[in-house]
Write a protein that holds these residues in place. Sequence first.
Motif, PDB file in Angstrom:
ATOM      1  N   LEU A 163      -2.667   4.481  -5.273  1.00 46.46           N
ATOM      2  CA  LEU A 163      -1.570   5.419  -4.591  1.00 46.46           C
ATOM      3  C   LEU A 163      -1.063   6.279  -5.918  1.00 46.46           C
ATOM      4  O   LEU A 163      -0.497   5.618  -6.830  1.00 46.46           O
ATOM      5  CB  LEU A 163      -0.575   4.753  -4.098  1.00 46.46           C
ATOM      6  N   ILE A 164      -1.397   7.472  -5.664  1.00 43.87           N
ATOM      7  CA  ILE A 164      -0.815   8.584  -6.748  1.00 43.87           C
ATOM      8  C   ILE A 164       0.541   9.197  -6.069  1.00 43.87           C
ATOM      9  O   ILE A 164       0.440   9.689  -5.023  1.00 43.87           O
ATOM     10  CB  ILE A 164      -2.025   9.739  -6.920  1.00 43.87           C
ATOM     11  N   HIS A 165       1.450   9.254  -6.792  1.00 47.87           N
ATOM     12  CA  HIS A 165       2.870   9.736  -6.410  1.00 47.87           C
ATOM     13  C   HIS A 165       3.185  10.895  -7.289  1.00 47.87           C
ATOM     14  O   HIS A 165       2.905  10.726  -8.417  1.00 47.87           O
ATOM     15  CB  HIS A 165       3.785   8.591  -6.118  1.00 47.87           C
ATOM     16  N   ASP A 166       4.096  11.855  -6.630  1.00 43.40           N
ATOM     17  CA  ASP A 166       4.784  12.828  -7.652  1.00 43.40           C
ATOM     18  C   ASP A 166       6.134  13.062  -7.088  1.00 43.40           C
ATOM     19  O   ASP A 166       6.387  13.458  -6.069  1.00 43.40           O
ATOM     20  CB  ASP A 166       4.223  14.100  -7.570  1.00 43.40           C
ATOM     21  N   GLY A 167       6.902  11.954  -7.564  1.00 46.90           N
ATOM     22  CA  GLY A 167       8.508  12.051  -7.132  1.00 46.90           C
ATOM     23  C   GLY A 167       8.015  11.087  -5.854  1.00 46.90           C
ATOM     24  O   GLY A 167       7.573  10.138  -5.799  1.00 46.90           O
ATOM     25  N   PHE A 255       1.717  14.441   0.805  1.00 49.33           N
ATOM     26  CA  PHE A 255       2.358  14.321   2.076  1.00 49.33           C
ATOM     27  C   PHE A 255       3.911  13.673   1.453  1.00 49.33           C
ATOM     28  O   PHE A 255       3.874  12.855   0.654  1.00 49.33           O
ATOM     29  CB  PHE A 255       2.016  13.119   2.746  1.00 49.33           C
ATOM     30  N   GLU A 256       5.021  14.098   2.064  1.00 48.14           N
ATOM     31  CA  GLU A 256       6.443  13.750   2.007  1.00 48.14           C
ATOM     32  C   GLU A 256       6.365  12.437   3.080  1.00 48.14           C
ATOM     33  O   GLU A 256       5.649  12.366   4.001  1.00 48.14           O
ATOM     34  CB  GLU A 256       7.215  14.928   2.462  1.00 48.14           C
ATOM     35  N   PRO A 257       7.260  11.445   2.674  1.00 45.43           N
ATOM     36  CA  PRO A 257       7.375  10.317   3.363  1.00 45.43           C
ATOM     37  C   PRO A 257       7.618  10.459   4.651  1.00 45.43           C
ATOM     38  O   PRO A 257       7.440   9.744   5.660  1.00 45.43           O
ATOM     39  CB  PRO A 257       8.457   9.587   2.746  1.00 45.43           C
ATOM     40  N   GLY A 258       8.488  11.398   5.297  1.00 43.46           N
ATOM     41  CA  GLY A 258       8.618  11.722   6.566  1.00 43.46           C
ATOM     42  C   GLY A 258       7.800  12.569   7.420  1.00 43.46           C
ATOM     43  O   GLY A 258       8.009  12.820   8.615  1.00 43.46           O
ATOM     44  N   ALA A 259       6.494  12.666   6.902  1.00 42.88           N
ATOM     45  CA  ALA A 259       5.719  13.686   7.611  1.00 42.88           C
ATOM     46  C   ALA A 259       4.271  13.100   7.257  1.00 42.88           C
ATOM     47  O   ALA A 259       3.283  13.807   6.859  1.00 42.88           O
ATOM     48  CB  ALA A 259       5.747  15.130   7.084  1.00 42.88           C
ATOM     49  N   ARG A 279       8.867   1.782   1.002  1.00 42.77           N
ATOM     50  CA  ARG A 279       9.945   0.744   0.965  1.00 42.77           C
ATOM     51  C   ARG A 279      10.753   1.191  -0.292  1.00 42.77           C
ATOM     52  O   ARG A 279      12.031   1.162  -0.328  1.00 42.77           O
ATOM     53  CB  ARG A 279       9.616  -0.671   1.160  1.00 42.77           C
ATOM     54  N   ARG A 280      10.158   1.282  -1.425  1.00 40.51           N
ATOM     55  CA  ARG A 280      10.831   1.395  -2.727  1.00 40.51           C
ATOM     56  C   ARG A 280      11.443   2.673  -2.879  1.00 40.51           C
ATOM     57  O   ARG A 280      12.300   2.896  -3.539  1.00 40.51           O
ATOM     58  CB  ARG A 280       9.766   1.178  -3.794  1.00 40.51           C
ATOM     59  N   ALA A 281      10.652   3.773  -2.085  1.00 41.03           N
ATOM     60  CA  ALA A 281      11.226   5.081  -2.044  1.00 41.03           C
ATOM     61  C   ALA A 281      12.549   5.365  -1.447  1.00 41.03           C
ATOM     62  O   ALA A 281      13.209   6.469  -1.592  1.00 41.03           O
ATOM     63  CB  ALA A 281      10.436   6.126  -1.570  1.00 41.03           C
ATOM     64  N   ARG A 282      12.840   4.377  -0.664  1.00 38.66           N
ATOM     65  CA  ARG A 282      14.054   4.789   0.372  1.00 38.66           C
ATOM     66  C   ARG A 282      15.325   4.604  -0.663  1.00 38.66           C
ATOM     67  O   ARG A 282      15.484   3.847  -1.405  1.00 38.66           O
ATOM     68  CB  ARG A 282      14.113   3.510   1.440  1.00 38.66           C
TER      69      ARG A 282
END
Length: 282
Positions: A163-167, A255-259, A279-282
């Motif tokens: 899983l690649i994340h950017d913020g 993708f943003e968490p809400g979309a 979960r950890r991003a909340r």
Amino acid sequence: MLAIFPPPDDRFSPGCDAVPDPRPGDARWCVFRGADLLLLQRHHADAPSLLDEPAVAGLSMLRSHHVGRLDGHPALVGELAPGTELPEGVIASNLRAAATVLPSAEWTAAALGSQVLHWDRTNRFCGDCGTRMTQPDPAERAKRCGHCGHVVYPRVSPCIIVLIHDGPRMLLTRQASWPAGRYGLVAGFVEAGESLESCVRREVAEETGLLVDEITYQGSQPWPFPHQLMMGFVARHAGGEVVLRDGELEEARWFEPGALPTLPPRLSIARSLIEDFLRRAR
């Protein structure tokens, strides 16, 4: 870190004893006919389950193996010839679909059984001298050539999935063969001489053109399609723009968490990595 996947379940313990002869009357069976896993559902309202000994009594197995114990009973796997007629009360599923209806212990036994059958079917002859492999090793899951002594174990293919994340946003990808709208994660096989972290960097660069750092191991999952061991990572986007390079992916998007789009099924480590990140991003 992720919880171990699949989670430990005391109902099933793997093993590689010889198939008892005569077969015990209380055995539980993971029976495959081609890609189909056969399930017992004597009444429409019943939850499907693995087959019991009465359900397989009239079936002729091409090959069979002991895979462990389920609820204290011998757990066996068997393979039928294509086109074998199914007994009354037996339905055909597939291993992926069965994960949504079987208890985790039964699915774990069937997943192991699928890998054992694949190993047996694809190693009928010695890879060194060509002699038919008919001599099982009594002490472990292996075949030993009676002519030259070559030993063959079930194949396990290491793979990374990341899983690649950017913020807060994450990179999700899709292949053309997947159901419409479903996205997943970058994944690929580990090459000879390659570390897991190097494999993460290479696969991400090859498939998306991105650079990553802060590569962190999260957990693993045996994936019996047919013999992968998926090792899950999270990595931070460190540079570059998305460019699909090797033709494996149809699309890769942030993708943003809400979309979020349709995600991988819950049986997969891909889904576990995504849900843990959310979960950890909340």
